[in-house]
Structures are given as structure tokens and as C-alpha cells.
Design a protein around this motif. Structure first.
Motif, mmCIF file in Angstrom:
data_model
loop_
_atom_site.group_PDB
_atom_site.id
_atom_site.type_symbol
_atom_site.label_atom_id
_atom_site.label_comp_id
_atom_site.label_asym_id
_atom_site.label_seq_id
_atom_site.Cartn_x
_atom_site.Cartn_y
_atom_site.Cartn_z
ATOM 1 N N LEU A 112 0.636 -0.796 -0.185
ATOM 2 C CA LEU A 112 0.283 -0.138 -0.269
ATOM 3 C C LEU A 112 0.661 1.105 0.076
ATOM 4 O O LEU A 112 0.816 2.368 -0.937
ATOM 5 C CB LEU A 112 -1.192 -0.018 1.168
ATOM 6 C CG LEU A 112 -1.752 -1.355 1.252
ATOM 7 C CD1 LEU A 112 -2.229 -1.218 2.453
ATOM 8 C CD2 LEU A 112 -2.602 -1.144 0.229
ATOM 9 N N PHE A 113 1.293 1.307 1.027
ATOM 10 C CA PHE A 113 3.024 2.723 1.053
ATOM 11 C C PHE A 113 3.454 1.650 1.636
ATOM 12 O O PHE A 113 3.847 0.858 2.925
ATOM 13 C CB PHE A 113 1.576 3.984 1.158
ATOM 14 C CG PHE A 113 1.193 3.856 2.675
ATOM 15 C CD1 PHE A 113 1.289 3.445 4.074
ATOM 16 C CD2 PHE A 113 -0.169 3.795 2.428
ATOM 17 C CE1 PHE A 113 1.042 3.600 5.222
ATOM 18 C CE2 PHE A 113 -1.413 3.564 3.892
ATOM 19 C CZ PHE A 113 -0.696 3.761 5.229
ATOM 20 N N LEU A 115 6.215 4.225 5.280
ATOM 21 C CA LEU A 115 6.425 5.261 6.051
ATOM 22 C C LEU A 115 7.761 4.961 5.934
ATOM 23 O O LEU A 115 8.491 4.219 6.644
ATOM 24 C CB LEU A 115 5.730 5.220 7.625
ATOM 25 C CG LEU A 115 4.028 4.744 7.589
ATOM 26 C CD1 LEU A 115 4.290 4.446 9.018
ATOM 27 C CD2 LEU A 115 3.436 5.410 7.197
ATOM 28 N N ARG A 117 11.114 7.164 7.870
ATOM 29 C CA ARG A 117 11.203 8.511 9.085
ATOM 30 C C ARG A 117 11.850 9.248 8.805
ATOM 31 O O ARG A 117 13.502 9.168 8.319
ATOM 32 C CB ARG A 117 11.815 7.507 10.456
ATOM 33 C CG ARG A 117 11.670 7.843 11.906
ATOM 34 C CD ARG A 117 12.997 7.556 12.539
ATOM 35 N NE ARG A 117 12.227 6.800 13.243
ATOM 36 C CZ ARG A 117 11.171 6.953 14.579
ATOM 37 N NH1 ARG A 117 12.100 8.123 15.039
ATOM 38 N NH2 ARG A 117 10.367 6.251 14.983
ATOM 39 N N LYS A 122 9.015 12.426 12.947
ATOM 40 C CA LYS A 122 8.723 12.715 11.488
ATOM 41 C C LYS A 122 8.411 11.431 11.028
ATOM 42 O O LYS A 122 9.364 10.967 10.082
ATOM 43 C CB LYS A 122 8.859 13.891 10.881
ATOM 44 C CG LYS A 122 8.097 15.322 10.954
ATOM 45 C CD LYS A 122 8.229 16.143 9.976
ATOM 46 C CE LYS A 122 6.432 16.800 8.671
ATOM 47 N NZ LYS A 122 6.588 18.127 9.322
ATOM 48 N N PHE A 123 7.007 11.528 9.606
ATOM 49 C CA PHE A 123 7.878 10.717 8.693
ATOM 50 C C PHE A 123 7.259 10.624 7.460
ATOM 51 O O PHE A 123 6.445 11.619 7.416
ATOM 52 C CB PHE A 123 7.014 9.157 8.645
ATOM 53 C CG PHE A 123 5.987 8.432 8.793
ATOM 54 C CD1 PHE A 123 4.868 8.978 8.594
ATOM 55 C CD2 PHE A 123 5.851 8.431 10.577
ATOM 56 C CE1 PHE A 123 3.688 8.919 8.761
ATOM 57 C CE2 PHE A 123 4.319 8.520 10.731
ATOM 58 C CZ PHE A 123 3.462 9.176 10.219
ATOM 59 N N VAL A 125 5.503 9.755 3.254
ATOM 60 C CA VAL A 125 5.131 8.588 2.841
ATOM 61 C C VAL A 125 4.953 8.168 1.172
ATOM 62 O O VAL A 125 4.633 9.009 1.025
ATOM 63 C CB VAL A 125 3.174 8.586 3.376
ATOM 64 C CG1 VAL A 125 2.368 7.416 2.701
ATOM 65 C CG2 VAL A 125 2.456 8.465 4.887
ATOM 66 N N VAL A 127 3.890 6.123 -2.008
ATOM 67 C CA VAL A 127 3.770 5.334 -2.967
ATOM 68 C C VAL A 127 4.213 4.821 -3.540
ATOM 69 O O VAL A 127 5.081 5.123 -3.805
ATOM 70 C CB VAL A 127 2.020 5.579 -3.551
ATOM 71 C CG1 VAL A 127 1.313 4.794 -3.463
ATOM 72 C CG2 VAL A 127 1.728 5.985 -2.233
ATOM 73 N N GLU A 305 1.887 -4.471 8.748
ATOM 74 C CA GLU A 305 4.018 -4.301 8.226
ATOM 75 C C GLU A 305 4.624 -5.003 8.261
ATOM 76 O O GLU A 305 5.340 -5.749 9.301
ATOM 77 C CB GLU A 305 3.426 -2.871 9.777
ATOM 78 C CG GLU A 305 1.968 -2.454 9.955
ATOM 79 C CD GLU A 305 2.969 -1.178 10.812
ATOM 80 O OE1 GLU A 305 3.259 -0.796 10.676
ATOM 81 O OE2 GLU A 305 1.516 -1.330 12.457
ATOM 82 N N PRO A 307 8.657 -4.053 9.308
ATOM 83 C CA PRO A 307 9.049 -3.179 9.320
ATOM 84 C C PRO A 307 10.463 -3.658 8.591
ATOM 85 O O PRO A 307 11.007 -4.790 8.205
ATOM 86 C CB PRO A 307 9.501 -3.107 11.337
ATOM 87 C CG PRO A 307 8.716 -3.867 10.761
ATOM 88 C CD PRO A 307 8.523 -4.576 9.585
ATOM 89 N N ASP A 314 8.660 1.242 7.207
ATOM 90 C CA ASP A 314 7.133 0.784 7.847
ATOM 91 C C ASP A 314 6.911 0.451 6.428
ATOM 92 O O ASP A 314 6.479 1.488 6.277
ATOM 93 C CB ASP A 314 7.106 0.946 9.184
ATOM 94 C CG ASP A 314 6.000 0.342 9.291
ATOM 95 O OD1 ASP A 314 5.287 -0.427 8.497
ATOM 96 O OD2 ASP A 314 5.059 0.831 9.983
ATOM 97 N N ARG A 316 3.124 -0.813 4.262
ATOM 98 C CA ARG A 316 2.107 -1.401 5.057
ATOM 99 C C ARG A 316 1.937 -2.448 3.954
ATOM 100 O O ARG A 316 1.347 -1.629 2.303
ATOM 101 C CB ARG A 316 1.227 -0.079 5.384
ATOM 102 C CG ARG A 316 1.373 0.243 6.541
ATOM 103 C CD ARG A 316 0.730 0.127 7.716
ATOM 104 N NE ARG A 316 1.833 0.444 8.819
ATOM 105 C CZ ARG A 316 1.403 1.710 9.264
ATOM 106 N NH1 ARG A 316 -0.078 1.456 9.547
ATOM 107 N NH2 ARG A 316 1.823 2.519 10.486
#
Ligand code: SF4
Ligand code: SF4
Lengths: 402, 156, 291
Positions: A112-113, A115, A117, A122-123, A125, A127, A305, A307, A314, A316
């Protein structure tokens, strides 16, 4: 009613323009079928469609007519599926197999996408690179169009729109095929979804095989469908050709392998949540999840997830899941649907009853896949009959003015 | 302050929610065997294992029922307040208390002597039935609650 | 001149973002240890970002990135913008990671989701709230909202049940609530030692002396299903009609937006149609095992 509109035979396709009119019907000779594939590719579509693999007709890439199951048919019954030769060389002389188009729109596993950091607080996103080329689905049956519509409502018809599904839906071209025969587990007539292809297609094909002829009746469903026909050698269809196509579909309608009485089915199932039938079918069911994987409308999934070691990224992912899995209803105190009868009941009531509450339609299109691919041959039409038979009837004293 | 206080009148007895509606004759028989007591907070009203000879109707205050076991801290399993009753082991052989009853607040209770109550219930079956019709639902509710407590309904 | 409404433009381009499942970065601003296994976290958005407003009873999806995402009801004050407060009990990997987050920890959060408590239905009525265990967390925003509008409704009876005195949430706040004269808070535990002077017993045992007008009261229940059922039945026994009772239900949630199918409860997708539902609509379903 469609006869009136279709009795009119339009002008031959123009070349380079908008193509033939939406609603018009044409004939394509079997020998010219490759030109349709060429035209689809020229228009930028990757073609996916039926092909024989491991003893079944599944959906995969179609590079040439040779990839299609020419001269094959399938024999289906509860828990059984077998390929057989046909006496003719039909390209679409079978019904639906274990795959459905959902694998293209709602892939079994999808990233899906991610993340990533960027600093302590903050992170970002991102795609994944768009992996989905425009696709032409070749050989979509009426029940499958109904299934596409149902999944469309789930993934893009509500408040939350799934972006991946929406992207793939926007890029799909539906080349339907009308069924000229019915499978042993089909019951689209009961569900009102087939066998006639009425809408929801860009192009619709009916394979005409009578009296030694081998041609395709082509109906234009949309402007996109008309556009891709550019350069395909079509002849105007005569009213007799249209009638021949309708006769083939009528043959299929008469040959349904199964029937299901859908009268009051929502209230029947929700009013019999404690029917003894659930225990009976639950004893036979292996909770193998085959039915949910084969079903063209089942959409339940889980997210995961992934990682990486640095904990800076991370990913997803989403993967198909099934209400037959024990973990599907897991709460921290345990699984809510801990027994197989409870899980079968969840599945069947969802398909045939609560889907109406959740998404405004039935969740079953009558394709029969769950019957054919159930290793123990559980047949939902038979289970519904059993529930109806076991349902307590209002006694003589119940209501009414005696 | 622990001990008997102003005696209870028949009107007061009749007015208690638990006894309300029982026959005047029945209540009149009980009256001589009934007294009012007041307890300070922290007073042990009954001890597990002791002979159970009294029925308690709480007028004011709060009473804890505790399980007491050697080597383990006291465990309160139920607290009761005004209008509630406790102590029925006088009705059930071998007539021994099964819990400790201890006041958590200064409390005032009406105490009925168990043997006299037993005799009155036997002598007046209609009142006896009414009495049990009030007692059994209380027992049933406490049993239900105890089941959920055993079930550990909020367990993580 | 025609005043016909403008015709919608071409279909919007298909989004290329992560869609409804895409979380936003937050950091833990403050952390309070509520009990042995439960903490409350105050989450602050990344600088310059807004925190969407929420209604009492709604939930968010939270994760310590990489450790699993989980649905957690919002337990903060709906009148306080700029932060999300969550009370998390460490049960599985995801909740353990959240509960262990110290101030400054990066949290991925999205929401709010779901239908919350119908606060409007309380105006002009007596209100009964019964919460059990961590069920107090989704009730806290409701309580804060009600107390902010104290003049708009009648009596307020709150009954809160927990395992033991050590399992009580929001202890300082609870003490303040119990001191109020315009509401009655009863706290009861399943079992307690001698140092507990409060009530012991099931929440239903505190109901007989709850004061409300059954003909004109609403009840909001949150806790284990069996506790809510018994409570609703007891309230009905006191004459409160089913129509006046709402319950907050729990099923596993993964997407929070009605796509993944996990949170089905009969005809409902709890993330979308719940978690708060009218008891009238679910009373029968709550009695079906394994639904
Ligand atoms: S439930 Fe069975 S028959 Fe119905 S759509 Fe799904 S697979 Fe086909
Ligand atoms: S009904 Fe059949 S296919 Fe479906 S889970 Fe049960 S055994 Fe498997």
C-alpha cells in the motif's frame, strides 16, 4: 426490449474516428479474432483472459489466440472440476474457473505504502511506483460483471475510496463474453446476474458456432470499447445474427446447474441464526478458505506491517484474508467466531443477507465457484434450502384473523 | 457505640422494604425477637465459621462480606448498603456463617433472631413463601454477580 | 440568466497517495501510567499540522511504526483541540509498543472513525452511564462533554466497575468527579482488600439505587458485552425502554474505514456503523453466540 435497438444495423466502423456507435452490433470472423487482440494491444492494454494451466482454466496474460482454451470445456459439480475436449473449436466454450478478475483489481498481496522516518518526530509516506498498466479483461461473464460491480461498491463506492483499486478500475476495459452454456454449479439466473450480459461492459462478445459457422457477435458497450475497435474488420450484424446470439444465451439460461430460491433470503437467514443447519454444515466444512479465495466478491483482507531492521522504514501491505480463519475475528480475549459453524454462518449470511445491509446488494452472483472448489462439496444453494426447510413456520395460532 | 439502640417499632418493621407486606400477625411474632443495633466502622458483625443465628437488614451504612483464609489477605467480595439484607445461614444447615461481615462505615441494622424467624416461617407458610420470594431473587442476583466476578469479566 | 447548479467537472484524477489508510505523524507529548498495564498518552501532531476534531465515542488507528496498528478509542476532552488522548492497555505487540512509548516517541495515527455516543439524546433527560474495565476510556469524552453542558440535562448517574481498586483508570479525576454534587459516581470492583472502602460487586448491583426517571432517561453502556447485556436487562427491568439505551461494541478492526471486513457484527461494520449502536438494534444479535 433490446431487440428493437439492436435490430438496427449501423454503419461500418470508421477508421481513425470515434469508432462505431455505442449499442451497435457487429460480426467478427473467428479468423479475424487476432486483430481484436492486436487492436487491444495497440490501444495500450495488457490483455488478460482465460488460459489453461494445471488442468484448469485460469486467468493470465493473453499474448495470442493460442493462449486461449480453444476447444476446451469444463465439467463442474460440487467439489469437482475437470477439463474436457469439445467437439468444436470454441474459444469460450466453458464457464468460470477458480480465478476471478478480483485478482487484478484487488491483488492477493499489495504494497500500500511505505512510512519512511525523516526525523525524530516525522515520517514521509511514499506510494510504490504505479505498477498497474491498463488492462483489458477478455472473456468476462455476466456474473463476473455483477461481481465487478459489487467489489466496485465496496472499494470505491463508499466514503473511503481505495486508491489502488480506483486506479486499476479506471484502467480496466471489460470485454465480456456471453455464456452459450451453463456450468454444473452455475445459478446466475436465480441471482438475476446472467447469463445475458446487459451492461457494465465496454465490448461484449457472443460466440456463434451453429451450423459450422464460427463468428463473434460484437456489441459496443462504451465509447472506450468503440475506440479500441479501430482497425478491426467488422461487418454489420443482421437481425438474424442478433437472434442467434440471444438463442445461445437462452440455451445457457435453461441449462443452469443449480437454482436458489432468493425469496425473502435476507430475513430468512437473519431470522435463523440459530438454525441446526449451521452445526450440520459446520461439521462438514474444513474451514479451508477455498470458497472465499475463489469467490469473486469476497473482499476481506488483513493489513500487515513489514518493518526493516533499521526501524526507519515501515511498509504497509495488504493480503487476502478469510472469515474462515480463526484469527480473523481474534480479540485479545480470544476469537469471537471460534467454531466452524459460526464461521460458515458468518460467510453465508454475509454473502446472502448482511451484504444488503452493508453495501446495498447481494454479495453472491451465482457463479458457483464456491461449490465447485469446496473440497467437501458444500453447496450453498443446498444449505439455503436446508435452512428454509428447517425454519420454524408460524404455527396455527400465530397472527392473522382466524 | 457498638450494640443495641432504640428498639424498633412494629410500624418500622413493617416499613422495611424487605418485610413490607408480610402479615401483621407474622411481624408481631417477630417483634420480640428483633432489635436494632449500631456499629462503628470496622466492626466485625459476623465471623466465618461462627454459628449463624441472625438475619440482618441494613438501615444505614455499608457492610462488606469478606472471604477469610489463612495466610491470605481478606478479600471483599460484596458490599451492601441501606435497604439490603445479609445473613441467611440460620436458614441453611449447618447454620454457620460462610463469610465475615464487617462494617465499612458507621452502620445501623435491624437484627432478627434466626430461630424465631424460622419458627414464624414454618408457622405461617403464606408469609414464609412471601419471605422466600423476596430472598431467593436476592440470592440469585448475587450468584449471577459472583459468576461474573469468577469469570473475571474485565480481565485483560 | 440560468442559476442552474454548476455541472461537476471531469472525474477527479485517481489519487496517488496512500489513501484512507495513510497515517499522519504524531509524537507522544505526555504519558501517564494509569494502572499496572494501562497508560494514557497525549499525542501531538507534527508541527504545523492540525488534529482533526472528534466526537465522543470515536476511535483512531494508532501504531508505533513497524509494531502493528491497532484501533484505540479516543479518551480525551472533545473540547480541547490540538491533541489526541488515548488510554492503551498493553495486551498484544501493538498495544505493548504503544503503552511503552515514552514522551517524544513517533506514533503513526489516523482517524477519527466511527459513530460515537448520541450526546444530543441526553439533553433534557436523566443520564445513566455504566462503564466496565477499560470501557471507561471511550466514555470519558462523553462525560467531559456532558459535564461541560451540565445545565442541559437532568440527573447524572455514573457507575464504573473494575477488577480491583488497582485497576481503576483516571484515579485523580475519578476522585474529583465523585466529589461533585451535581452528579453521582459509583465505583465498584469485583474484589478488594481491606484498604478499599468503596463498593464491591457487579455494576448491576449498584443500579437499584441509581436515580433516574425511567420514562425519560438515556443510558450509555461501555464494557464487556456480557456486562452490557446484564446492565441493559437490569435497566429494562427498571422500566427504561430499550430505545433509550446505547452500547459501544468491540470487534477487531484493521482498516477503520469499512474496507477490510474484520469488524462485522451481523449487518454492521462496527468501524463505520458503530462502535456505538442503539441497544434496540443489537439486543437480539448480542444473544447469538459466535456472531
Ligand atoms: S458465494 Fe459462491 S456462487 Fe456466490 S459469488 Fe461467491 S463463489 Fe460465486
Ligand atoms: S465451505 Fe468448503 S471451501 Fe469453504 S471453507 Fe468450508 S470446506 Fe472450505
Amino acid at each position: 426490449m433490446s431487440g428493437l435497438r439492436n435490430a438496427h444495423v449501423g454503419d461500418p466502423p470508421s477508421h481513425g474516428g470515434m469508432g462505431p456507435a455505442v449499442g451497435s452490433r457487429w460480426l467478427l470472423a473467428r479468423d479475424e479474432f487476432p486483430s481484436l487482440l492486436d487492436a487491444l494491444r495497440r490501444a495500450g492494454y495488457r490483455i488478460v483472459g482465460p488460459t489453461v494451466r494445471d488442468g484448469a482454466i485460469v486467468y493470465g496474460s493473453i499474448r495470442s489466440v493460442a493462449d486461449l482454451p480453444e476447444g476446451w470445456t469444463d465439467r463442474q459439480s460440487a467439489g469437482a472440476y475437470r477439463l474436457e475436449r469439445r467437439p468444436d473449436r470454441a474459444l469460450f466454450g466453458y464457464n468460470v474457473g477458480p480465478h476471478s478478475w478480483k485478482k487484478y483489481l484487488f491483488p492477493p498481496r499489495e504494497h500500500l505504502f511505505t512510512l519512511r522516518r525523516t526525523d525524530a518526530a516525522k515520517f514521509e509516506v511514499s506510494v510504490p511506483e504505479d505498477p498497474d498498466p491498463p488492462m483489458a479483461y477478455l472473456g468476462v461473464r455476466a456474473c463476473e460483471i455483477a461481481a465487478l460491480n459489487i467489489q466496485d461498491r465496496v472499494f470505491v463506492g463508499g466514503a473511503a475510496v481505495d486508491p489502488g483499486y480506483a486506479r486499476r478500475k479506471a484502467r480496466r476495459l471489460v470485454v465480456a463474453v456471453q455464456c452459450g452454456q451453463a456450468g454444473g454449479t452455475c445459478f446466475c439466473v436465480s441471482m438475476g446476474t446472467g447469463p445475458a450480459v446487459r451492461d457494465g461492459f465496454d465490448l461484449s462478445l457472443t460466440e456463434l458456432l451453429d451450423e459450422g459457422r464460427h463468428e463473434f457477435l460484437v456489441e459496443i458497450g462504451t465509447a472506450d470499447g468503440a475506440r479500441v475497435l479501430d482497425g478491426v474488420p467488422l461487418r454489420p450484424a443482421e437481425p438474424s445474427d442478433v437472434r442467434a446470439g440471444e438463442a445461445r444465451v437462452a440455451d445457457a439460461a435453461r441449462a443452469m446447474g443449480r437454482a436458489m430460491d432468493t425469496e425473502g433470503i435476507h430475513d430468512l437467514l437473519l431470522g435463523n441464526l440459530e438454525s441446526p443447519v449451521w452445526d450440520d454444515v459446520g461439521r462438514r466444512c474444513l474451514a479451508c478458505t477455498n470458497c472465499t479465495l475463489a469467490c469473486p466478491t469476497c473482499f476481506c483482507h488483513s493489513t500487515e506491517e513489514v518493518p526493516d531492521l533499521s526501524a526507519e522504514r515501515d511498509e504497509r501491505w495488504r493480503r487476502w484474508d478469510s472469515c474462515f480463519n480463526l484469527a480473523f475475528s481474534e480479540l485479545h480475549t480470544g476469537s469471537v467466531r471460534s467454531t466452524t459453524p459460526a464461521r460458515y454462518r458468518q460467510w453465508l449470511t454475509h454473502k446472502l443477507a448482511t451484504w444488503f445491509d452493508q453495501f446495498g446488494s447481494s454479495g453472491c452472483v451465482g457463479c458457483g465457484r464456491c461449490i465447485t472448489w469446496c473440497p467437501v462439496g458444500i453447496d450453498l444453494t443446498a444449505e439455503v434450502r436446508a435452512i428454509r426447510a428447517a425454519a420454524p413456520r408460524p404455527g396455527p395460532g400465530a397472527g392473522g384473523t382466524a | 457505640m457498638n450494640g443495641p439502640v432504640r428498639p424498633i417499632t412494629s410500624a418500622e418493621l413493617e416499613a422495611h422494604a424487605f418485610l413490607h407486606g408480610l402479615s401483621a400477625r407474622f411481624l408481631a411474632e417477630l417483634l420480640p425477637h428483633t432489635e436494632r443495633r449500631e456499629f462503628a466502622a470496622g466492626h466485625t458483625v459476623a465471623r466465618e465459621g461462627d454459628p449463624a443465628r441472625e438475619f440482618f437488614l441494613i438501615e444505614v451504612g455499608k457492610v462488606a462480606l469478606e472471604i477469610v483464609a489463612e495466610g491470605r489477605p481478606h478479600l471483599t467480595v460484596l458490599t451492601l448498603g441501606p435497604g439490603e439484607v445479609f445473613g441467611w445461614s440460620w436458614l441453611v444447615p449447618p447454620h454457620l456463617w460462610r463469610v465475615d461481615a464487617r462494617t465499612l462505615k458507621p452502620s445501623r441494622v435491624v437484627v432478627v433472631a434466626g430461630p424465631a424467624l424460622r419458627d414464624a416461617l414454618e408457622a405461617h407458610p403464606e408469609d414464609g413463601y412471601r419471605f422466600l420470594r423476596r430472598l431467593v431473587p436476592i440470592l440469585a442476583r448475587r450468584l449471577d454477580a459472583t459468576r461474573l466476578q469468577v469469570f473475571d469479566v474485565y480481565r485483560p | 440568466m440560468s442559476t442552474a447548479p454548476e455541472i461537476a467537472g471531469p472525474v477527479a484524477p485517481v489519487p496517488s497517495h496512500g489513501g484512507p489508510l495513510e497515517p499522519a505523524p504524531f509524537t507522544v507529548r505526555a504519558r501517564a501510567q494509569e494502572t499496572r498495564d494501562t497508560v494514557s498518552l497525549v499525542l501531538a501532531p507534527a508541527p504545523g499540522s492540525e488534529v482533526p476534531a472528534f466526537r465522543p465515542g470515536q476511535f483512531n488507528m494508532l501504531s508505533v511504526p513497524g509494531r502493528g496498528e491497532v484501533a484505540i478509542s479516543i479518551s480525551g476532552d472533545p473540547g480541547r483541540a490540538g491533541e489526541w488522548v488515548h488510554t492503551v492497555r498493553a495486551l498484544g505487540l501493538a498495544t505493548q509498543a504503544l503503552a511503552g512509548s515514552m514522551p517524544g516517541t513517533l506514533i503513526a495515527a489516523r482517524g477519527p472513525y466511527g459513530q460515537g455516543w448520541p450526546v444530543d439524546r441526553a439533553w433534557g433527560k436523566d443520564v445513566v452511564i455504566v462503564a466496565g474495565g477499560v470501557g471507561l476510556a471511550p466514555v470519558r469524552p462523553l462525560l467531559l462533554e456532558l459535564l461541560r453542558h451540565r445545565a442541559r440535562f437532568g440527573r447524572l448517574e455514573v457507575i464504573y466497575g473494575a477488577r480491583t481498586p488497582d485497576d481503576l483508570l483516571y484515579a485523580p479525576e475519578l476522585a474529583a468527579w465523585r466529589g461533585r454534587t451535581d452528579a453521582r459516581f459509583q465505583v465498584t470492583v469485583d474484589a478488594a482488600g481491606r484498604d478499599w472502602y468503596g463498593d464491591v460487586g457487579l455494576v448491576t448491583q449498584r443500579l437499584p439505587d441509581a436515580r433516574f426517571d425511567p420514562a425519560s432517561a438515556v443510558a450509555f453502556l461501555c464494557g464487556p458485552e456480557i456486562m452490557m447485556r446484564l446492565t441493559a436487562e437490569t435497566l429494562e427491568g427498571r422500566g427504561l425502554p430499550r430505545e433509550g439505551i446505547w452500547v459501544s461494541l468491540e470487534r477487531t478492526m484493521q482498516c477503520g474505514v469499512g474496507l477490510c471486513g474484520h469488524c462485522q457484527f451481523g449487518p454492521y461494520l462496527l468501524c463505520r456503523d458503530g462502535p456505538v449502536l442503539p441497544y434496540r438494534d443489537v439486543a437480539r444479535l448480542l444473544r447469538i453466540r459466535g456472531l
